[in-house]
Write an enzyme that holds these catalytic residues in place. Structure first.
Site, PDB file in Angstrom:
ATOM      1  N   GLU A 189       0.819  -1.217   0.000  1.00  0.00           N
ATOM      2  CA  GLU A 189       0.000   0.000   0.000  1.00  0.00           C
ATOM      3  C   GLU A 189       0.848   1.261   0.000  1.00  0.00           C
ATOM      4  OE1 GLU A 189      -3.739   2.045   2.460  1.00  0.00           O
ATOM      5  OE2 GLU A 189      -2.858   0.159   3.172  1.00  0.00           O
ATOM      6  N   LYS A 205      -8.507  -0.682   0.930  1.00  0.00           N
ATOM      7  CA  LYS A 205      -9.566  -1.165   1.818  1.00  0.00           C
ATOM      8  C   LYS A 205     -10.476  -2.092   1.037  1.00  0.00           C
ATOM      9  CE  LYS A 205      -8.851   0.116   5.888  1.00  0.00           C
ATOM     10  NZ  LYS A 205      -8.562  -0.980   6.829  1.00  0.00           N
TER      11      LYS A 205
END
Length: 596
Positions: A189, A205
């Site tokens: 990420e 997410k």
């Protein structure tokens, strides 16, 4: 001291390389913050050094949040055993990170033991209920709740990082090795990338485990892509980060060019979105951290209330996990300030200290979340640790008879597939040379050949005399279920721990027949299962959790076998039971199985 960095280059990077893969040694100085008041000073010094042409590599811990905004609550910054709040090494130059090759020396060894979750299932359920209650009260609408996994570590930390990196090869990876502690981060990420003008962040997410085969994997991806619950979870953080970016962005410049994209990681599917903005003139690195840190994807929303609840529920500091790890470097950009800052979100990050290893695992919990499903997601995210628990080689066991290897092309195809899966170097010519040498040394007779492929592409083979097949074999039925989605069931390797609990209990048994948590028969520990029912031959599908054997594959292609989910009732009514593999061929199994 050494630092290894492997980050993707951004679209605005003019280097022409797809990734920044650098190795650093002998820093000119260290910039360290042990107290909150020192964090901004360290980041300002990092920016100054990068403008002066130096590379600065390091991290900012989650507990540094209050340095940027005193209302952001975390555990005590000086908890016993914690690392500094911020740590950066400054280097005058970087060297290239060498690629693995077959000429490399044998990798160093290391080992982690079983990772122990510090949060019991009962405590997890209790905290989950507290989060749902907080959402019901309107205190928050998403909490990123995390737990700590702990293990022991022995051996070479760099070799361990390289194994973790092979399992997450396309992310934002950083290895920091100091005399007192090591950080192995293989985060997928991006926290933010900034060239002094354009700022990009990419929150992650929404998670789904990878499938056991192509069909189930596509199904998992489709479910994630279409999940309104996962989209809502992602959108909450997108909105939070848009607001955060607005604090330092030029008016009207905040954009969301990509929303709800899927990223295929080796063990999970992840949903990501991309947000961009143009920063205001005279924005500093400290300003960016003040606006964005910690990343909303590891807090929840709204950020202040989320962090307050996290402080209450979680029992220990997060440290580098859920912090930011990255590099600030000199960079020529006409619109910018001459630096490029790129930081990951410190997930998939292991910290090693004095023989102990710790890794955090987390998940965003919303009103629609289900406790059991969240626990499954936690387990899926932990799988990258199991893959790198200790060094292993890919393995093929072949039958060599009078100078010919049976099913050779099938074995080589499977080996190449596993090499691609685990990011091992695969040189077909080198493997064929290794096998040719074995064949020339054993031109006559029947032999069992054990072929190993190391991560760096080196292959080795040895031959053992093959005893004649028995007329039939006795096997026992496993007394407990095997986990069907275990990664090492689907690839033949020297990592055999998944099978260890199922070894035959006495020498009278040739092998053990396994079954999964759904009650489906799967395979033997050393071969595939075939049942003859009503004159037809059936074998379990790969989705039940098994190794796709080479003989099994050939028989399926020839139409001599059919895939079918099989249960113990099928075992009892089968006319014949067979053990098959590419060394023994077909072995008849005595149908009176112990435990059936």
């Amino acid at each position: 001291m050494q630092v290894w960095l492997d980050f993707p280059c951004t679209e605005r990077d003019t280097s022409g390389a797809p990734r920044i893969r650098q190795r650093f040694a002998q820093p000119t100085r260290l910039l360290i913050a042990h107290h909150l008041a020192e964090v901004s000073t360290v980041l300002a010094a990092v920016e100054t050094a990068a403008h002066a042409g130096q590379w600065c590599v390091g991290y900012v811990a989650y507990e540094a949040a209050a340095a940027f905004d005193p209302v952001l609550q975390t555990h005590e910054a000086h908890a016993a055993g914690s690392l500094p709040l911020a740590w950066f090494a400054v280097f005058d130059e970087a060297t290239d990170w060498p690629n693995q090759s077959a000429s490399s020396t044998t990798p160093a060894t290391y080992k982690t033991n079983v990772w122990q979750d510090q949060t019991s299932p009962a405590t997890f359920a209790e905290h989950f209920a507290e989060i749902k209650a907080a959402i019901a009260r309107g205190d928050t609408y998403q909490i990123n709740y995390t737990t700590r996994l702990k293990s022991t570590f022995a051996g070479d930390a760099l070799a361990y990082f390289q194994a973790l990196h092979r399992g997450q090869p396309n992310g934002y990876s950083l290895f920091i090795d100091t005399p007192d502690w090591q950080i192995c981060s293989v985060s997928p990420e991006l926290f933010f990338d900034w060239d002094g003008y354009t700022l990009t962040t990419q929150p992650m997410k929404g998670t789904a485990a990878r499938g056991n085969d192509a069909t189930s994997d596509a199904t998992q991806a489709a479910r994630l892509r279409q999940s309104s619950k996962e989209q809502a979870e992602n959108l909450m953080i997108v909105d939070l980060l848009r607001n955060d970016l607005g604090r330092i962005a030029q008016t009207g410049s905040v954009q969301v060019p990509q929303l709800f994209e899927l990223q295929a990681l080796p063990t999970v599917w992840q949903m990501t979105s991309t947000i961009t903005a143009h920063t205001r003139p005279n924005t500093s690195l400290v300003d960016i951290f003040r606006a964005l840190f910690p990343c909303g994807s590891v807090t929840g929303a709204p950020k202040v209330k989320a962090m307050e609840l996290i402080r209450t529920l979680e029992s220990s500091p997060r440290g580098a996990y859920c912090g930011a790890l990255g590099v600030v470097r000199p960079h020529a950009n006409g619109k910018g300030k001459g630096i490029q800052a790129t930081f990951n979100v410190g997930i998939r990050t292991v910290v090693i200290r004095q023989g102990d290893a710790e890794c955090g695992i987390g998940s965003g919990i919303t009103w629609d979340a289900d406790c059991t499903a969240e626990q499954r997601e936690f387990r899926a995210k932990q799988r990258f640790l199991g893959r790198a628990a200790q060094p292993f080689a890919l393995l093929e066991t072949l039958k060599l008879e009078n100078g010919t290897i049976w099913l050779l092309s099938e074995h080589l195809q499977r080996l190449q597939h596993s090499a691609a899966h685990f990011a091992y170097v695969f040189d077909l010519a080198q493997v064929e040379t290794t096998l040719t040498d074995v064949i020339e040394r054993h031109p006559q007779g029947a032999w069992r050949v054990r072929l190993l492929l190391e991560a760096n592409g080196q292959s080795h083979a040895e031959a053992f005399a093959l005893e004649p097949n028995p007329a039939s074999i006795r096997v026992q039925l496993a007394h407990t279920a095997i986990e069907s989605d275990h990664e090492f069931l689907r690839h033949k390797t020297t990592q055999r721990e998944v099978y260890a609990p199922f070894q035959p209990t006495t020498p009278a048994y040739f092998d053990t027949l396994l079954w999964n948590e759904r009650g489906e028969l799967t395979e033997f520990t050393k071969g595939n299962l075939v049942l003859e029912i009503n004159g037809k031959a059936y074998t379990p599908p790969v989705s039940s959790g098994l190794l796709p054997g080479c003989l099994r594959q050939q028989l399926l292609q020839q139409g001599k076998l059919q895939e079918r989910v099989l249960y113990q009732d099928d075992l009892r009514r089968a006319e014949k039971v067979w053990f098959i593999n590419s060394v023994r061929g077909w072995l008849a199994v005595q149908t009176s199985l112990e435990g059936a």
